[in-house]
Design a protein around this motif. Structure first.
Motif: not given
Ligand code: ATP
Ligand code: MG
Length: 275
Positions: A30-39, A191-195, A210-211, A218-220
Motif C-alpha cells: 500500500k502506498g508503494e510506487v513501483v516503476c517497471v522498465i525493460g525492453p 496512491m499505490t502505483m505501478m508505472v 524499480v523492476i 523479473i530480472i532484477e
C-alpha cells in the motif's frame, strides 16, 4: 497482517505458442510506487493488463487486496473498480466534453447521481490543472492535457491503486513534464502505483522500487538508485545504456487503440479481454 493491494503468484501468460510472462511473483505494498522498465516486448504491458484481468493469465494467481481475482467466484467487476488504469493512448470519447468524459463512468458504472458525479469530475479536473477546459472537447486539447483528463477520469472512480502503461510515450517531449507532475503529486499523496515507463529520471525520483523485466521475467528489482544507478545484471546494464543514451532512438510503436468502455466494470479497454 497487512494485505498487499497487488500480488501476483507464479503468473504466466501465453498467446498461442508465445510464452510472454514466465512466472511473475510480485508484491506491491500500500502506498508503494513501483516503476517497471525493460525492453520492448518483454511483457511489461501484459503484466499490467493481467493485474486487472484485461489479459486472462494462463497460469498463476492475481491477488487484489488479498482476493484471488482469477478465481471464477471472485466479483471481478467490483474488484476492477478499485484499480484505475491509464494507457499510452488517452482513449477519451471525442464526442463528449472533458467534463462528460470524467463523468460518464461514474454515472453509468458507479450509479452516482449526475450532480455528484459532476462535482467530483470538477474536483478531479482541478486537481490535474484543467479547470479552464471542462467544456472543451478532447480534440481541442493538447496531448498532455488529454492525458491529464484520462488521469482525472480514472481518479474520479476513487481507485485504491493506479496502473500506468507508458502514459507519456505518445506525447511531444515538451508535454511530458505536466503529466509526470500530476503523477508525482499522486505518488506523494500516497496512491499505490505501478508505472511502466521509459522516463528514467522520473523513476529515479518518484519510485520506491524499480523492476527490470526482460523476456517475461523479473530480472532484477530494488531501490531506483541501485537498479538504475548500479544494476547487478548485465541485461539491465545493456538496457539502461540504450535508453540513457541521448542518441538512442526509441523503436516502440504506439499501440493502435481498439477502444471500448465496459460499463459493467468501468474499464476503459484496449482490445478484448482474454478470459
Ligand atoms: N493480444 C496479444 N496477442 C498476441 N501476442 C501478444 C498480445 N499482446 C502482446 N503480445 C505479445 O507479447 C509480447 C509482450 O508484449 P507486451 O506488450 O507485454 O510488451 P511490452 O514490454 O509492453 O513492450 P513495449 O515496451 O513495446 O510496450 C510481445 O511479443 C507481443 O507481441
Ligand atoms: Mg507495452
Amino acid at each position: 497482517m497487512v494485505v498487499a493491494p497487488i500480488q501476483t503468484i507464479g503468473l504466466h501468460k501465453s498467446f498461442g505458442d508465445l510464452h510472454v510472462l514466465k512466472g511473475i511473483d510480485l508484491v506491491v505494498q500500500k502506498g508503494e510506487v513501483v516503476c517497471v522498465i525493460g525492453p520492448s516486448g518483454s511483457g511489461k504491458s501484459t503484466l499490467l493488463r493481467s493485474i486487472n484481468l484485461l489479459e486472462w493469465p494462463s497460469e498463476g494467481q492475481v491477488l487484489i487486496d488479498g482476493i484471488n481475482i482469477v478465481d471464477p467466484d471472485a466479483n471481478l467487476d467490483k474488484i476492477r473498480t478499485r484499480i484505475g488504469m491509464v494507457f499510452q493512448q488517452f482513449n477519451l470519447f471525442p464526442h463528449m466534453t472533458v467534463l462528460g468524459n470524467v463523468m460518464v463512468a461514474q454515472v453509468r458504472v458507479l450509479d452516482r447521481p449526475k450532480e455528484e458525479a459532476r462535482q467530483i469530475a470538477l474536483n478531479m479536473l482541478e486537481r490535474v490543472g484543467l479547470s479552464d477546459k471542462v467544456e472543451q472537447h478532447p480534440s481541442q486539447l493538447s496531448g498532455g492535457q488529454q492525458q491529464r483528463v484520462a488521469i482525472a477520469r480514472a481518479l474520479a472512480m476513487n481507485p485504491e491503486m493506479m496502473l500506468f502503461d507508458e502514459p507519456t510515450s505518445a506525447l511531444d517531449p515538451e508535454l511530458v513534464g505536466e503529466v509526470l507532475a500530476v503523477m508525482r503529486d499522486l505518488a506523494n499523496e500516497g496512491m499505490t502505483m505501478m508505472v511502466v515507463t521509459h522516463e528514467m529520471a522520473f523513476a529515479r525520483e518518484v519510485a520506491d522500487r524499480v523492476i527490470f523485466m526482460d523476456d517475461g521475467q523479473i530480472i532484477e528489482q530494488g531501490p531506483p538508485d541501485k537498479v538504475i544507478g548500479n544494476p547487478d545484471s548485465p541485461r539491465t546494464r545493456t538496457f539502461l545504456a540504450r535508453v540513457l543514451d541521448p542518441t538512442h532512438i526509441d523503436s516502440a510503436t504506439p499501440e493502435t487503440a481498439d477502444f471500448s468502455i465496459d460499463l459493467s466494470s468501468g474499464q476503459f479497454r484496449l482490445g478484448p479481454t482474454h478470459r
